[in-house]
Design a protein around this motif. Structure first.
Motif, PDB file in Angstrom:
ATOM      1  N   MET A  50       0.829  -1.203   0.000  1.00  0.00           N
ATOM      2  CA  MET A  50       0.000   0.000   0.000  1.00  0.00           C
ATOM      3  C   MET A  50       0.863   1.254   0.000  1.00  0.00           C
ATOM      4  SD  MET A  50      -3.235  -0.390  -0.260  1.00  0.00           S
ATOM      5  CE  MET A  50      -3.732   1.229   0.283  1.00  0.00           C
ATOM      6  N   ASN A  51       1.920   1.262   0.817  1.00  0.00           N
ATOM      7  CA  ASN A  51       2.836   2.405   0.845  1.00  0.00           C
ATOM      8  C   ASN A  51       3.525   2.591  -0.501  1.00  0.00           C
ATOM      9  OD1 ASN A  51       2.302   3.111   3.501  1.00  0.00           O
ATOM     10  ND2 ASN A  51       3.929   1.820   4.338  1.00  0.00           N
ATOM     11  N   ALA A  52       3.870   1.458  -1.148  1.00  0.00           N
ATOM     12  CA  ALA A  52       4.517   1.536  -2.469  1.00  0.00           C
ATOM     13  C   ALA A  52       3.560   2.125  -3.495  1.00  0.00           C
ATOM     14  CB  ALA A  52       4.974   0.141  -2.900  1.00  0.00           C
ATOM     15  N   ILE A  53       2.297   1.694  -3.464  1.00  0.00           N
ATOM     16  CA  ILE A  53       1.294   2.216  -4.408  1.00  0.00           C
ATOM     17  C   ILE A  53       1.109   3.719  -4.216  1.00  0.00           C
ATOM     18  CG2 ILE A  53      -1.159   2.167  -5.014  1.00  0.00           C
ATOM     19  CD1 ILE A  53      -1.086  -0.859  -4.263  1.00  0.00           C
ATOM     20  N   LEU A  54       0.981   4.129  -2.948  1.00  0.00           N
ATOM     21  CA  LEU A  54       0.805   5.562  -2.660  1.00  0.00           C
ATOM     22  C   LEU A  54       2.048   6.356  -3.073  1.00  0.00           C
ATOM     23  CD1 LEU A  54      -0.898   5.304   0.862  1.00  0.00           C
ATOM     24  CD2 LEU A  54      -1.961   6.095  -1.264  1.00  0.00           C
ATOM     25  N   GLY A  55       3.225   5.783  -2.793  1.00  0.00           N
ATOM     26  CA  GLY A  55       4.470   6.485  -3.124  1.00  0.00           C
ATOM     27  C   GLY A  55       4.651   6.665  -4.617  1.00  0.00           C
ATOM     28  N   PHE A  56       4.477   5.578  -5.375  1.00  0.00           N
ATOM     29  CA  PHE A  56       4.636   5.659  -6.837  1.00  0.00           C
ATOM     30  C   PHE A  56       3.561   6.542  -7.467  1.00  0.00           C
ATOM     31  CE2 PHE A  56       6.881   1.406  -6.483  1.00  0.00           C
ATOM     32  CZ  PHE A  56       8.129   1.929  -6.798  1.00  0.00           C
ATOM     33  N   SER A  57       2.334   6.484  -6.915  1.00  0.00           N
ATOM     34  CA  SER A  57       1.251   7.341  -7.441  1.00  0.00           C
ATOM     35  C   SER A  57       1.596   8.810  -7.255  1.00  0.00           C
ATOM     36  CB  SER A  57      -0.070   7.023  -6.721  1.00  0.00           C
ATOM     37  OG  SER A  57      -0.449   5.693  -6.929  1.00  0.00           O
ATOM     38  N   GLY A  58       2.178   9.131  -6.101  1.00  0.00           N
ATOM     39  CA  GLY A  58       2.586  10.512  -5.848  1.00  0.00           C
ATOM     40  C   GLY A  58       3.680  10.970  -6.798  1.00  0.00           C
ATOM     41  N   LEU A  59       4.625  10.092  -7.083  1.00  0.00           N
ATOM     42  CA  LEU A  59       5.725  10.432  -7.992  1.00  0.00           C
ATOM     43  C   LEU A  59       5.231  10.672  -9.418  1.00  0.00           C
ATOM     44  CD1 LEU A  59       8.410   7.889  -6.739  1.00  0.00           C
ATOM     45  CD2 LEU A  59       8.503  10.377  -6.504  1.00  0.00           C
ATOM     46  N   LEU A  60       4.151   9.989  -9.806  1.00  0.00           N
ATOM     47  CA  LEU A  60       3.605  10.158 -11.157  1.00  0.00           C
ATOM     48  C   LEU A  60       3.025  11.555 -11.385  1.00  0.00           C
ATOM     49  CD1 LEU A  60       1.826   6.729 -11.830  1.00  0.00           C
ATOM     50  CD2 LEU A  60       3.779   7.673 -13.074  1.00  0.00           C
ATOM     51  N   LYS A  61       2.726  12.259 -10.292  1.00  0.00           N
ATOM     52  CA  LYS A  61       2.192  13.619 -10.419  1.00  0.00           C
ATOM     53  C   LYS A  61       3.250  14.620 -10.850  1.00  0.00           C
ATOM     54  CE  LYS A  61      -1.354  12.906  -6.855  1.00  0.00           C
ATOM     55  NZ  LYS A  61      -1.849  13.355  -5.520  1.00  0.00           N
ATOM     56  N   ASN A  62       4.508  14.222 -10.707  1.00  0.00           N
ATOM     57  CA  ASN A  62       5.611  15.103 -11.094  1.00  0.00           C
ATOM     58  C   ASN A  62       5.663  15.246 -12.613  1.00  0.00           C
ATOM     59  OD1 ASN A  62       8.047  16.416 -11.543  1.00  0.00           O
ATOM     60  ND2 ASN A  62       9.127  15.289  -9.937  1.00  0.00           N
ATOM     61  N   GLU A  63       5.531  16.444 -13.111  1.00  0.00           N
ATOM     62  CA  GLU A  63       5.498  16.682 -14.558  1.00  0.00           C
ATOM     63  C   GLU A  63       6.875  16.560 -15.206  1.00  0.00           C
ATOM     64  OE1 GLU A  63       3.754  20.479 -15.130  1.00  0.00           O
ATOM     65  OE2 GLU A  63       1.766  19.889 -14.397  1.00  0.00           O
ATOM     66  N   ASN A  64       7.929  16.551 -14.405  1.00  0.00           N
ATOM     67  CA  ASN A  64       9.286  16.545 -14.962  1.00  0.00           C
ATOM     68  C   ASN A  64       9.887  15.138 -15.113  1.00  0.00           C
ATOM     69  OD1 ASN A  64       9.354  19.407 -15.033  1.00  0.00           O
ATOM     70  ND2 ASN A  64       9.856  19.453 -12.839  1.00  0.00           N
ATOM     71  N   ILE A  65       9.117  14.115 -14.801  1.00  0.00           N
ATOM     72  CA  ILE A  65       9.684  12.762 -14.903  1.00  0.00           C
ATOM     73  C   ILE A  65       9.756  12.318 -16.364  1.00  0.00           C
ATOM     74  CG2 ILE A  65       8.860  12.067 -12.634  1.00  0.00           C
ATOM     75  CD1 ILE A  65       6.575  10.571 -14.000  1.00  0.00           C
ATOM     76  N   GLU A  67       9.819   9.432 -19.542  1.00  0.00           N
ATOM     77  CA  GLU A  67       8.954   8.307 -19.881  1.00  0.00           C
ATOM     78  C   GLU A  67       9.461   7.014 -19.246  1.00  0.00           C
ATOM     79  OE1 GLU A  67       6.035   7.865 -21.463  1.00  0.00           O
ATOM     80  OE2 GLU A  67       5.881  10.052 -21.399  1.00  0.00           O
ATOM     81  N   GLU A  68      10.779   6.887 -19.167  1.00  0.00           N
ATOM     82  CA  GLU A  68      11.376   5.690 -18.563  1.00  0.00           C
ATOM     83  C   GLU A  68      11.036   5.617 -17.077  1.00  0.00           C
ATOM     84  OE1 GLU A  68      15.751   3.532 -18.034  1.00  0.00           O
ATOM     85  OE2 GLU A  68      15.583   5.459 -19.067  1.00  0.00           O
ATOM     86  N   GLU A  69      11.135   6.760 -16.384  1.00  0.00           N
ATOM     87  CA  GLU A  69      10.790   6.804 -14.968  1.00  0.00           C
ATOM     88  C   GLU A  69       9.292   6.551 -14.765  1.00  0.00           C
ATOM     89  OE1 GLU A  69      13.921   9.936 -12.977  1.00  0.00           O
ATOM     90  OE2 GLU A  69      12.336  10.732 -14.266  1.00  0.00           O
ATOM     91  N   LYS A  70       8.499   7.117 -15.648  1.00  0.00           N
ATOM     92  CA  LYS A  70       7.049   6.943 -15.574  1.00  0.00           C
ATOM     93  C   LYS A  70       6.678   5.467 -15.670  1.00  0.00           C
ATOM     94  CE  LYS A  70       2.753   8.433 -17.821  1.00  0.00           C
ATOM     95  NZ  LYS A  70       2.175   9.229 -18.931  1.00  0.00           N
ATOM     96  N   GLN A  71       7.293   4.757 -16.619  1.00  0.00           N
ATOM     97  CA  GLN A  71       7.020   3.340 -16.793  1.00  0.00           C
ATOM     98  C   GLN A  71       7.478   2.533 -15.585  1.00  0.00           C
ATOM     99  OE1 GLN A  71       5.203   2.033 -19.434  1.00  0.00           O
ATOM    100  NE2 GLN A  71       5.204   0.299 -17.996  1.00  0.00           N
ATOM    101  N   LEU A  72       8.608   2.952 -15.013  1.00  0.00           N
ATOM    102  CA  LEU A  72       9.131   2.289 -13.813  1.00  0.00           C
ATOM    103  C   LEU A  72       8.145   2.417 -12.657  1.00  0.00           C
ATOM    104  CD1 LEU A  72      11.626   0.826 -12.575  1.00  0.00           C
ATOM    105  CD2 LEU A  72      12.426   3.073 -11.853  1.00  0.00           C
ATOM    106  N   PHE A  73       7.588   3.608 -12.480  1.00  0.00           N
ATOM    107  CA  PHE A  73       6.627   3.840 -11.402  1.00  0.00           C
ATOM    108  C   PHE A  73       5.335   3.042 -11.634  1.00  0.00           C
ATOM    109  CE2 PHE A  73       8.611   8.337 -11.018  1.00  0.00           C
ATOM    110  CZ  PHE A  73       9.715   7.784 -10.371  1.00  0.00           C
ATOM    111  N   ILE A  74       4.890   3.000 -12.891  1.00  0.00           N
ATOM    112  CA  ILE A  74       3.673   2.245 -13.230  1.00  0.00           C
ATOM    113  C   ILE A  74       3.881   0.754 -12.957  1.00  0.00           C
ATOM    114  CG2 ILE A  74       2.184   1.498 -15.135  1.00  0.00           C
ATOM    115  CD1 ILE A  74       2.572   4.314 -16.348  1.00  0.00           C
ATOM    116  N   ASP A  75       5.060   0.252 -13.322  1.00  0.00           N
ATOM    117  CA  ASP A  75       5.382  -1.153 -13.053  1.00  0.00           C
ATOM    118  C   ASP A  75       5.380  -1.435 -11.550  1.00  0.00           C
ATOM    119  OD1 ASP A  75       5.632  -1.720 -15.719  1.00  0.00           O
ATOM    120  OD2 ASP A  75       7.818  -1.576 -15.768  1.00  0.00           O
ATOM    121  N   GLY A  76       5.887  -0.461 -10.775  1.00  0.00           N
ATOM    122  CA  GLY A  76       5.906  -0.604  -9.318  1.00  0.00           C
ATOM    123  C   GLY A  76       4.509  -0.667  -8.741  1.00  0.00           C
ATOM    124  N   ILE A  77       3.617   0.174  -9.268  1.00  0.00           N
ATOM    125  CA  ILE A  77       2.216   0.177  -8.820  1.00  0.00           C
ATOM    126  C   ILE A  77       1.544  -1.147  -9.171  1.00  0.00           C
ATOM    127  CG2 ILE A  77      -0.056   1.211  -9.221  1.00  0.00           C
ATOM    128  CD1 ILE A  77       1.399   3.906  -9.612  1.00  0.00           C
TER     129      ILE A  77
END
Length: 307
Positions: A50-65, A67-77
């Motif tokens: 649950m903490n990982a889902i919340l953490g990665f979801s929060g990071l996805l809000k960052n507009e400066n990430i 595409e590679e980082e975005k995919q990494l966060f989505i995979d984590g979720i």
């Protein structure tokens, strides 16, 4: 009173009763300890994804990430969500077993397809949990038509629990899973690893609910302690039996046998050949079988030998 107690003195009877009472208290205390550990582990195991889902979801809000980082966060979720669902499934299955609400739904299962799906899923999953260096191997029978009657969902959960355990307690080397035919009527599934191993005096304990090989191994690796208990119960419900071989610091092999009913027998017994919900491979198999039957009838009519 039983004959074996007739000749005992009052003092001896009291002594034995006290001993029995002590054993019952110890058993009750151990049961309560394991349940308390189970509840503590539930809290930890659910909070982690649950903490990982919340953490990665929060990071996805960052507009400066990127595409590679975005995919990494989505995979984590995705991975954390799947882990959470697996935990919830185990909790629900344990509750169903306790209340005797487990039902078996038998259907035709293509073994190779099921294991191939597990291989692809866990080959990706192991990288997401920091076990990408562990080699995953998949072994199947070279010949034969590996389709039999069983509860696909239960078989999938048994194998998933065993592979999860292997990944959890293997830090180097490989994990291999697959199946082989014992004879025409039985099939043996196995999951082998090169992990920490299990002491021989723990062989029976690990199949008990809420139990683990080593509760102090690390909170990261404890789990709920119900996976093997659920798997063993399902194997028995499917008409099979489970066992293990292990050497401490070298690895473990869990194996279980199930009764095997070949595809041809399934089609005869089920008598559901026109079911629109049947899997594609069933329809293909039926079409091939029907075609061969028609060919034989034609050849027989003109007294021509079939090849």
């Amino acid at each position: 009173m039983d004959d074996k107690y007739k000749n005992l003195s009052t003092e001896e009877l009291i002594k034995r009763l006290k001993h029995t009472e002590k054993k019952l208290v110890e058993s009750s205390n151990e049961s309560e300890r394991l349940k308390s550990l189970f509840l503590a582990n539930i809290s930890h195991e659910i909070r982690t994804p649950m903490n990982a889902i919340l953490g990665f979801s929060g990071l996805l809000k960052n507009e400066n990430i990127s595409e590679e980082e975005k995919q990494l966060f989505i995979d984590g979720i995705t991975d954390s969500t799947n882990k959470l669902l697996h935990i919830i499934d185990n909790i629900l299955e344990t509750a169903k077993i306790e209340s005797k609400e487990i039902t078996i739904k038998e259907e035709a299962c293509n073994i190779d397809e099921l294991l191939q799906q597990l291989f692809c899923s866990y080959n990706k999953h192991k990288g997401n949990i920091g076990k990408g260096h562990i080699e995953l191997r998949f072994r199947k029978e070279a010949n034969g038509h590996p389709v039999f009657l069983t509860d696909i969902s239960k078989l999938n959960q048994i194998l998933s629990n065993l592979i999860d355990n292997a990944l959890k307690f293997t830090n180097h080397g490989h994990i291999e899973f697959g199946y082989e035919f014992i004879d025409d009527n039985n099939i043996l599934f196995f999951v082998k690893d090169t992990g920490i191993g299990i002491p021989i005096d723990k062989y029976n304990d690990i199949f008990e609910k809420f139990n683990q090989v080593n509760s102090t191994y690390s909170m990261k690796n404890t789990g709920l302690g119900v996976g093997l208990s659920i798997s063993n119960f399902f194997v028995q419900q499917l008409g099979g039996s489970m066992g293990l071989r292990s050497t401490v610091n070298k690895g473990t092999e869990f194996y279980f046998s199930l009764p095997f009913i070949a595809a041809e027998e399934i089609l005869v017994h089920n008598n559901e050949t026109e079911d629109e919900k049947s899997p594609v491979w069933i329809k293909q198999f039926l079409n091939q079988s029907n075609q061969k039957t028609k060919e034989r009838e034609i050849l027989s009519k003109y007294k021509i030998k079939a090849l």
